[in-house]
Motif scaffolding. Structure first.
Motif, PDB file in Angstrom:
ATOM      1  N   LEU A   1      45.342  47.552  10.200  1.00  0.00           N
ATOM      2  CA  LEU A   1      44.809  47.223   8.887  1.00  0.00           C
ATOM      3  C   LEU A   1      43.342  47.614   8.765  1.00  0.00           C
ATOM      4  CD1 LEU A   1      46.469  43.733   8.313  1.00  0.00           C
ATOM      5  CD2 LEU A   1      47.015  45.887   7.158  1.00  0.00           C
ATOM      6  N   THR A   2      42.949  47.994   7.572  1.00  0.00           N
ATOM      7  CA  THR A   2      41.571  48.431   7.310  1.00  0.00           C
ATOM      8  C   THR A   2      40.915  47.491   6.299  1.00  0.00           C
ATOM      9  OG1 THR A   2      42.266  49.904   5.513  1.00  0.00           O
ATOM     10  CG2 THR A   2      42.191  50.832   7.739  1.00  0.00           C
ATOM     11  N   GLY A   3      39.590  47.654   6.140  1.00  0.00           N
ATOM     12  CA  GLY A   3      38.856  46.927   5.111  1.00  0.00           C
ATOM     13  C   GLY A   3      38.805  45.430   5.299  1.00  0.00           C
ATOM     14  N   GLY A   4      38.991  44.958   6.535  1.00  0.00           N
ATOM     15  CA  GLY A   4      38.930  43.533   6.790  1.00  0.00           C
ATOM     16  C   GLY A   4      40.162  42.762   6.342  1.00  0.00           C
TER      17      GLY A   4
ATOM     18  N   VAL B   1      46.939  40.205   7.990  1.00  0.00           N
ATOM     19  CA  VAL B   1      48.366  40.493   7.839  1.00  0.00           C
ATOM     20  C   VAL B   1      48.892  39.928   6.528  1.00  0.00           C
ATOM     21  CG1 VAL B   1      50.659  39.912   8.734  1.00  0.00           C
ATOM     22  CG2 VAL B   1      48.882  40.742  10.291  1.00  0.00           C
ATOM     23  N   ALA B   2      48.524  38.696   6.199  1.00  0.00           N
ATOM     24  CA  ALA B   2      49.007  38.061   4.965  1.00  0.00           C
ATOM     25  C   ALA B   2      48.574  38.834   3.724  1.00  0.00           C
ATOM     26  CB  ALA B   2      48.512  36.621   4.894  1.00  0.00           C
ATOM     27  N   ASP B   3      47.397  39.444   3.775  1.00  0.00           N
ATOM     28  CA  ASP B   3      46.917  40.235   2.631  1.00  0.00           C
ATOM     29  C   ASP B   3      47.832  41.424   2.373  1.00  0.00           C
ATOM     30  OD1 ASP B   3      44.641  38.581   2.383  1.00  0.00           O
ATOM     31  OD2 ASP B   3      43.568  39.781   3.879  1.00  0.00           O
ATOM     32  N   PHE B   4      48.239  42.097   3.441  1.00  0.00           N
ATOM     33  CA  PHE B   4      49.076  43.277   3.258  1.00  0.00           C
ATOM     34  C   PHE B   4      50.500  42.894   2.873  1.00  0.00           C
ATOM     35  CE2 PHE B   4      51.510  47.065   4.484  1.00  0.00           C
ATOM     36  CZ  PHE B   4      50.791  48.021   3.766  1.00  0.00           C
TER      37      PHE B   4
ATOM     38  N   GLY C   1      49.258  55.224  20.019  1.00  0.00           N
ATOM     39  CA  GLY C   1      50.226  54.137  20.087  1.00  0.00           C
ATOM     40  C   GLY C   1      50.132  53.135  18.960  1.00  0.00           C
ATOM     41  N   LYS C   2      49.223  53.363  18.015  1.00  0.00           N
ATOM     42  CA  LYS C   2      49.097  52.473  16.866  1.00  0.00           C
ATOM     43  C   LYS C   2      49.929  53.001  15.693  1.00  0.00           C
ATOM     44  CE  LYS C   2      44.412  50.726  17.733  1.00  0.00           C
ATOM     45  NZ  LYS C   2      43.049  50.579  17.165  1.00  0.00           N
ATOM     46  N   ALA C   3      50.221  52.126  14.771  1.00  0.00           N
ATOM     47  CA  ALA C   3      50.869  52.546  13.531  1.00  0.00           C
ATOM     48  C   ALA C   3      49.819  53.150  12.603  1.00  0.00           C
ATOM     49  CB  ALA C   3      51.535  51.350  12.863  1.00  0.00           C
ATOM     50  N   PRO C   4      50.214  54.007  11.658  1.00  0.00           N
ATOM     51  CA  PRO C   4      49.252  54.563  10.699  1.00  0.00           C
ATOM     52  C   PRO C   4      48.504  53.460   9.954  1.00  0.00           C
ATOM     53  CG  PRO C   4      51.332  55.739  10.559  1.00  0.00           C
ATOM     54  CD  PRO C   4      51.569  54.559  11.461  1.00  0.00           C
ATOM     55  N   ALA C   5      47.258  53.726   9.627  1.00  0.00           N
ATOM     56  CA  ALA C   5      46.400  52.735   8.965  1.00  0.00           C
ATOM     57  C   ALA C   5      46.966  52.311   7.614  1.00  0.00           C
ATOM     58  CB  ALA C   5      44.994  53.311   8.797  1.00  0.00           C
ATOM     59  N   ARG C   6      46.743  51.050   7.287  1.00  0.00           N
ATOM     60  CA  ARG C   6      47.170  50.492   6.014  1.00  0.00           C
ATOM     61  C   ARG C   6      46.081  49.593   5.464  1.00  0.00           C
ATOM     62  NH1 ARG C   6      51.588  51.345   9.069  1.00  0.00           N
ATOM     63  NH2 ARG C   6      53.647  51.578   8.096  1.00  0.00           N
ATOM     64  N   GLY C   7      46.021  49.522   4.142  1.00  0.00           N
ATOM     65  CA  GLY C   7      45.025  48.674   3.504  1.00  0.00           C
ATOM     66  C   GLY C   7      45.016  48.902   2.011  1.00  0.00           C
ATOM     67  N   GLU C   8      43.865  48.717   1.405  1.00  0.00           N
ATOM     68  CA  GLU C   8      43.741  48.816  -0.052  1.00  0.00           C
ATOM     69  C   GLU C   8      44.110  50.195  -0.577  1.00  0.00           C
ATOM     70  OE1 GLU C   8      40.459  47.644  -3.503  1.00  0.00           O
ATOM     71  OE2 GLU C   8      39.903  47.656  -1.389  1.00  0.00           O
ATOM     72  N   GLU C   9      43.922  51.244   0.245  1.00  0.00           N
ATOM     73  CA  GLU C   9      44.183  52.607  -0.219  1.00  0.00           C
ATOM     74  C   GLU C   9      45.546  53.141   0.220  1.00  0.00           C
ATOM     75  OE1 GLU C   9      40.880  54.978   0.982  1.00  0.00           O
ATOM     76  OE2 GLU C   9      39.502  54.044  -0.444  1.00  0.00           O
ATOM     77  N   THR C  10      46.439  52.266   0.611  1.00  0.00           N
ATOM     78  CA  THR C  10      47.780  52.706   0.997  1.00  0.00           C
ATOM     79  C   THR C  10      48.545  53.243  -0.208  1.00  0.00           C
ATOM     80  OG1 THR C  10      47.880  51.123   2.813  1.00  0.00           O
ATOM     81  CG2 THR C  10      49.986  51.946   1.991  1.00  0.00           C
ATOM     82  N   PHE C  11      48.360  52.610  -1.361  1.00  0.00           N
ATOM     83  CA  PHE C  11      49.024  53.023  -2.594  1.00  0.00           C
ATOM     84  C   PHE C  11      47.966  53.522  -3.570  1.00  0.00           C
ATOM     85  CE2 PHE C  11      51.394  49.539  -0.658  1.00  0.00           C
ATOM     86  CZ  PHE C  11      52.643  50.126  -0.490  1.00  0.00           C
ATOM     87  N   LEU C  12      48.137  54.756  -4.034  1.00  0.00           N
ATOM     88  CA  LEU C  12      47.107  55.390  -4.849  1.00  0.00           C
ATOM     89  C   LEU C  12      47.700  56.034  -6.099  1.00  0.00           C
ATOM     90  CD1 LEU C  12      45.175  57.199  -1.981  1.00  0.00           C
ATOM     91  CD2 LEU C  12      44.353  55.214  -3.270  1.00  0.00           C
TER      92      LEU C  12
END
Length: 209
Positions: free
Chosen positions: A83-86, A89-92, A156-167
């Motif tokens: 996760l990005t931008g602080g 898990v619950a936020d995403f 070994g990490k999953a691709p980053a996710r956060g506020e900019e996942t959906f654009l």
């Protein structure tokens, strides 16, 4: 991304749902996100929209029953690491629950359908041009947002996710073929004929509206 080219190259969008949701979708000419269904029910006990669903969940809105799918492909441990931008898990989880998901290709539809085939889900096929015209709040995603598989190229990490996942299209700086999901926040309306089928490789029957 050029939205007009996307519409030209991806003439249909596909939505998979449980059979018990299908009748309400056709009758109301509308799809709801999980968050919207929970809101309409008037009951968000235990922060249901911020917790990963480990099983399918039935929500009552008046005398109607809505069926929310599980979110088992999400590993909370893996999600926390990407996760990005602080974000927490619950936020995403809330961010996911705020969306109606559609797939832009039969191949993408198959990937989702295979997991739920044993439940005999219903597939809705929407004409891309019309659904976006009626719902201009469309946003695009370049990954399977609800699955947190590790990627060897990312250590070994999953691709980053956060506020900019959906654009929105104007901010989606990737090719059309990289669009994995097409999403609508809250509510997705339609006032035109759509089609329904039972398998990605099966026959689609038009439902005139």
């Amino acid at each position: 991304m050029d939205l007009e080219k996307f519409i030209e190259q991806r003439p249909y969008l596909y939505h998979l749902t449980n059979v018990q949701n299908a009748e309400s979708i056709v009758a109301e000419k509308r799809l709801y996100s999980a968050n919207k269904i929970i809101e309409l029910s008037g009951n968000n006990a235990n922060d249901l929209n911020r917790r990963r669903r480990t099983d399918h969940t039935e929500i009552l809105v008046g005398d109607k029953s809505y069926f929310l799918r599980d979110q088992r492909p999400i590993s909370e441990k893996a999600l926390a690491k990407c996760l990005t931008g602080g974000w927490e898990v619950a936020d995403f989880i809330y961010h996911l629950n705020d969306r109606i998901f559609m797939w832009p290709t039969i191949d993408r539809l198959w990937r989702h359908f295979n997991r739920y085939e044993h439940e005999n889900p219903v597939i809705f096929r929407f004409p891309t041009k019309e659904i976006i015209e009626v719902n201009p709040h469309v946003k695009f995603c370049r990954l399977n947002s609800g699955a947190t598989r590790a990627n060897s190229y990312l250590g070994g990490k999953a691709p980053a996710r956060g506020e900019e996942t959906f654009l929105p299209a104007d901010d989606f700086n990737h090719s059309i073929r990289e669009v994995a999901e097409v999403t609508f926040e809250g509510i997705c309306n339609f006032n035109f004929s759509i089609s329904t089928g039972l398998r990605p490789d099966g026959h689609f029957v038009e439902i005139p509206l």
